[in-house]
Design an enzyme around this catalytic site. Structure first.
Site, PDB file in Angstrom:
ATOM      1  N   ARG A 125      12.516  -6.718   5.539  1.00 43.89           N
ATOM      2  CA  ARG A 125      12.311  -5.392   4.951  1.00 43.89           C
ATOM      3  C   ARG A 125      13.090  -4.330   5.727  1.00 43.89           C
ATOM      4  NH1 ARG A 125       6.148  -3.127   4.490  1.00 43.89           N
ATOM      5  NH2 ARG A 125       6.164  -3.156   6.749  1.00 43.89           N
ATOM      6  N   ARG A 157      11.563  -1.540  10.950  1.00 39.86           N
ATOM      7  CA  ARG A 157      10.437  -1.281  11.849  1.00 39.86           C
ATOM      8  C   ARG A 157      10.439  -2.273  12.997  1.00 39.86           C
ATOM      9  NH1 ARG A 157       5.018  -0.389   8.378  1.00 39.86           N
ATOM     10  NH2 ARG A 157       4.216  -1.439  10.225  1.00 39.86           N
ATOM     11  N   ARG A 179      -0.375  -8.910  13.569  1.00 46.55           N
ATOM     12  CA  ARG A 179      -0.886  -7.909  12.617  1.00 46.55           C
ATOM     13  C   ARG A 179      -1.798  -8.574  11.597  1.00 46.55           C
ATOM     14  NH1 ARG A 179       4.674  -5.592  10.900  1.00 46.55           N
ATOM     15  NH2 ARG A 179       3.603  -4.277   9.403  1.00 46.55           N
ATOM     16  N   LYS A 197       0.832  -1.204   0.000  1.00 45.82           N
ATOM     17  CA  LYS A 197       0.000   0.000   0.000  1.00 45.82           C
ATOM     18  C   LYS A 197       0.874   1.266   0.000  1.00 45.82           C
ATOM     19  CE  LYS A 197      -2.115  -1.092   3.898  1.00 45.82           C
ATOM     20  NZ  LYS A 197      -1.521  -2.394   4.282  1.00 45.82           N
ATOM     21  N   ARG A 208      -9.333   0.706   9.242  1.00 46.45           N
ATOM     22  CA  ARG A 208      -8.973  -0.680   9.527  1.00 46.45           C
ATOM     23  C   ARG A 208     -10.067  -1.400  10.307  1.00 46.45           C
ATOM     24  NH1 ARG A 208      -3.009   0.276   9.309  1.00 46.45           N
ATOM     25  NH2 ARG A 208      -1.903  -1.677   9.520  1.00 46.45           N
TER      26      ARG A 208
HETATM   27  P1  AMP Z   1       1.053   0.270   9.218  1.00 49.41           P
HETATM   28  O1  AMP Z   1       2.236   1.155   9.025  1.00 49.41           O
HETATM   29  O2  AMP Z   1      -0.144   0.739   8.432  1.00 49.41           O
HETATM   30  O3  AMP Z   1       1.367  -1.182   8.980  1.00 49.41           O
HETATM   31  O4  AMP Z   1       0.625   0.394  10.757  1.00 49.41           O
HETATM   32  C1  AMP Z   1       1.513   0.023  11.798  1.00 49.41           C
HETATM   33  C2  AMP Z   1       0.750  -0.130  13.106  1.00 49.41           C
HETATM   34  O5  AMP Z   1       0.136   1.114  13.455  1.00 49.41           O
HETATM   35  C3  AMP Z   1      -0.391  -1.124  13.076  1.00 49.41           C
HETATM   36  O6  AMP Z   1       0.049  -2.466  13.303  1.00 49.41           O
HETATM   37  C4  AMP Z   1      -1.264  -0.594  14.225  1.00 49.41           C
HETATM   38  O7  AMP Z   1      -0.702  -0.929  15.477  1.00 49.41           O
HETATM   39  C5  AMP Z   1      -1.147   0.897  14.058  1.00 49.41           C
HETATM   40  N1  AMP Z   1      -2.180   1.441  13.126  1.00 49.41           N
HETATM   41  C6  AMP Z   1      -1.962   2.024  11.923  1.00 49.41           C
HETATM   42  N2  AMP Z   1      -3.120   2.417  11.350  1.00 49.41           N
HETATM   43  C7  AMP Z   1      -4.101   2.045  12.206  1.00 49.41           C
HETATM   44  C8  AMP Z   1      -5.515   2.147  12.183  1.00 49.41           C
HETATM   45  N3  AMP Z   1      -6.160   2.701  11.141  1.00 49.41           N
HETATM   46  N4  AMP Z   1      -6.215   1.650  13.246  1.00 49.41           N
HETATM   47  C9  AMP Z   1      -5.583   1.111  14.308  1.00 49.41           C
HETATM   48  N5  AMP Z   1      -4.254   0.964  14.387  1.00 49.41           N
HETATM   49  C10 AMP Z   1      -3.499   1.427  13.360  1.00 49.41           C
END
Ligand code: AMP
Length: 215
Positions: free
Chosen positions: A126, A160, A171, A13, A87
């Site tokens: 990654r 990360r 996740r 994404k 989400r």
């Molecule tokens: P991402 O970078 O999108 O993979 O997000 C990393 C982490 O941030 C996720 O595993 C969640 O812990 C938190 N997070 C990101 N976006 C959301 C969301 N829309 N709702 C809840 N938690 C989020």
């Protein structure tokens, strides 16, 4: 044009959002990036979410909806790409209401489909360049042997905290339990399109251009 990019962690994404930012001047709203920024800057909210994120759990709807609301209030961009938001169904409802308030439509919801084995391989290994954000992978695109990023020369390798097998499993679980129902939600609303995210980055980009009528 306002779009949502939907897909499990590691589906690509962020990479595809970057392409839309560069080619169309759209504004990327990544809640993951916003939360990592808050975490790194040590704000109260950042401290609150750090542990939740490293476990691979979702942070509360209230927090992420608040972050998105702030951005929508302040931006006049050519269009938004929602990356990693919504989400949950509650977040999806809230986004609908927020867009309505600022007289914007949701034009497309694009699901980037990949299988779980490919996701795990993509995520574990990654890294990104701290200087320019270029993405590397231990197996498919390793860091240059001289240790310097091939784009900007930085030696700052960032991994990360949640890109490990244990957090990733959580996740994925969160994705299937809480996010995947959004596919049905947006299908029923009539704006879901799915593309194959297992192809090369350029091929995925072409599919994206096609479904957005950019070719
Ligand atoms: P991402 O970078 O999108 O993979 O997000 C990393 C982490 O941030 C996720 O595993 C969640 O812990 C938190 N997070 C990101 N976006 C959301 C969301 N829309 N709702 C809840 N938690 C989020």
């Amino acid at each position: 044009m306002n779009i949502i990019l939907l897909g499990a962690p590691g589906a690509g994404k962020g990479t595809q959002a970057q392409f839309l930012v560069e080619s169309l001047g759209m504004v990327q709203l990544s809640t993951g990036d916003m939360l990592r920024e808050a975490k790194d800057s040590g704000t109260e909210m950042g401290k609150l979410v750090a542990e939740v994120m490293s476990r691979g759990d979702l942070v509360t709807d209230e927090i992420v909806i608040g972050l998105i609301k702030e951005k929508l209030d302040g931006e006049q961009g050519a269009g938004f790409i929602f990356d990693g938001f919504p989400r949950t169904l509650a977040q999806a409802d809230a986004l609908g209401a927020l867009l309505k308030e600022c007289n914007r439509d949701l034009d497309r919801v694009i699901e980037i489909q990949v299988d779980d084995t490919a996701l795990i391989k993509r995520i574990v290994g990654r890294s990104t360049c701290g200087g320019c954000g270029q993405v590397y992978h231990d197996e498919t695109k390793p860091w240059p042997l001289n240790g310097q990023c091939s784009i900007c020369g930085s030696t700052d390798v960032k991994r990360r905290a949640d890109d490990n097998e244990e957090s990733l499993k959580q996740r994925l679980m969160e994705y299937y339990k809480k996010t995947s129902p959004l596919l049905g939600y947006y299908f029923a609303k009539g704006n879901l399109i799915s593309i194959n995210g297992l192809l090369s980055m350029d091929e995925v980009r072409s599919s994206l251009k096609k479904v957005l009528n950019l070719t």
